[in-house]
Design an enzyme around this catalytic site. Sequence first.
Site, mmCIF file in Angstrom:
data_model
loop_
_atom_site.group_PDB
_atom_site.id
_atom_site.type_symbol
_atom_site.label_atom_id
_atom_site.label_comp_id
_atom_site.label_asym_id
_atom_site.label_seq_id
_atom_site.Cartn_x
_atom_site.Cartn_y
_atom_site.Cartn_z
ATOM 1 N N ASP A 28 -6.720 2.854 -1.900
ATOM 2 C CA ASP A 28 -6.847 2.680 -0.481
ATOM 3 C C ASP A 28 -8.290 2.713 -0.124
ATOM 4 O O ASP A 28 -8.444 1.586 0.969
ATOM 5 C CB ASP A 28 -5.866 3.477 0.502
ATOM 6 C CG ASP A 28 -6.238 5.021 0.122
ATOM 7 O OD1 ASP A 28 -6.870 5.234 -1.033
ATOM 8 O OD2 ASP A 28 -5.960 5.829 0.645
ATOM 9 N N THR B 62 2.421 25.049 26.371
ATOM 10 C CA THR B 62 1.962 24.955 25.014
ATOM 11 C C THR B 62 1.948 23.596 24.034
ATOM 12 O O THR B 62 1.135 23.620 23.503
ATOM 13 C CB THR B 62 3.193 25.921 24.331
ATOM 14 O OG1 THR B 62 3.224 27.370 24.638
ATOM 15 C CG2 THR B 62 2.719 25.987 22.727
ATOM 16 N N THR C 57 -2.337 10.455 6.136
ATOM 17 C CA THR C 57 -1.772 11.760 5.519
ATOM 18 C C THR C 57 -3.102 12.551 5.513
ATOM 19 O O THR C 57 -3.089 13.647 6.105
ATOM 20 C CB THR C 57 -1.002 11.697 4.389
ATOM 21 O OG1 THR C 57 0.175 10.861 4.578
ATOM 22 C CG2 THR C 57 -0.722 13.230 3.791
ATOM 23 N N ASP D 292 0.584 -1.329 -0.106
ATOM 24 C CA ASP D 292 -0.093 -0.018 0.120
ATOM 25 C C ASP D 292 0.882 1.253 0.088
ATOM 26 O O ASP D 292 1.582 1.727 1.039
ATOM 27 C CB ASP D 292 -1.039 -0.071 1.210
ATOM 28 C CG ASP D 292 -1.766 1.269 1.385
ATOM 29 O OD1 ASP D 292 -2.138 1.665 0.377
ATOM 30 O OD2 ASP D 292 -1.962 1.982 2.571
#
Length: 262
Positions: A110, A185, A133, A6
């Site tokens: 995919d 932070t 992603t 993949d």
Amino acid sequence: MVFTADIGNSSITIAVFDNNGKLGFRSNLSTVKTKCVDEYIIMICSIFDLYGFEYRAIDGAIISSVVPPLSNVIGDAISKLFSCKPLFVGPGIKTGLDIKIDNHTQLGADLVANTVAACAVYTKPFIIIDMGTATTLTAVNTKSELCGVVILPGVRIALDALSGNAAELPYISLGAPKALLGTNTVDAMNSGIVYGNAYMLDGLIDRLCEEFHTKCINIIATGGLANLVIPYCKHETIYSPDLILDGLYLLYKMNQRKHKQM
């Protein structure tokens, strides 16, 4: 044995299945568009050695790719290494899916593999959340129709965009939030990204349930960042890290005879 690959924007997941569909091993490579065929052959051989598998035992291969520049490179590497022509997930492949989107060629390989695997195991309707992603939600209704897809920026992309566009916000590693409210932070960013994505997914799932006129829907999560975010969602979700690999194996078996005749 069957070799599956993949090819994603961030990583390439490879795996080997025996002829009964049992997963032998899986491994991830970084997606590097500039590497050549021989470099990928060396990397794949090294992974086979690492897991104690003999690459000469491979007699078939299948590839899903959302990175066109690497499709032929990986395909040629597989052809040279295993002496077999790989099957590509794309137009013309038999999937068994009833796809209702405008242009079938625009449906990512995919997402096809994920849906094929989910259809074989889970009761419909269902939603597949793939967190890589990009984050995608693929919906299949009670009629087994793939109705459509939601695409949004992935967790890492969103975090890097935040860091890249705010001068005082650092690039950080993602992890489990210590609390909803961060007291520094890094903790504040981590909490915002993880909880923010979790509640965004909950909202989208609610909307899709309304779309399907049901409160009874299976939710399957996969992808590299799903195990980080999904525990913070309110909806009960099935985590299936090997979903796309299972789908690739099933697709290979569906198309094996036709492919060998080519």
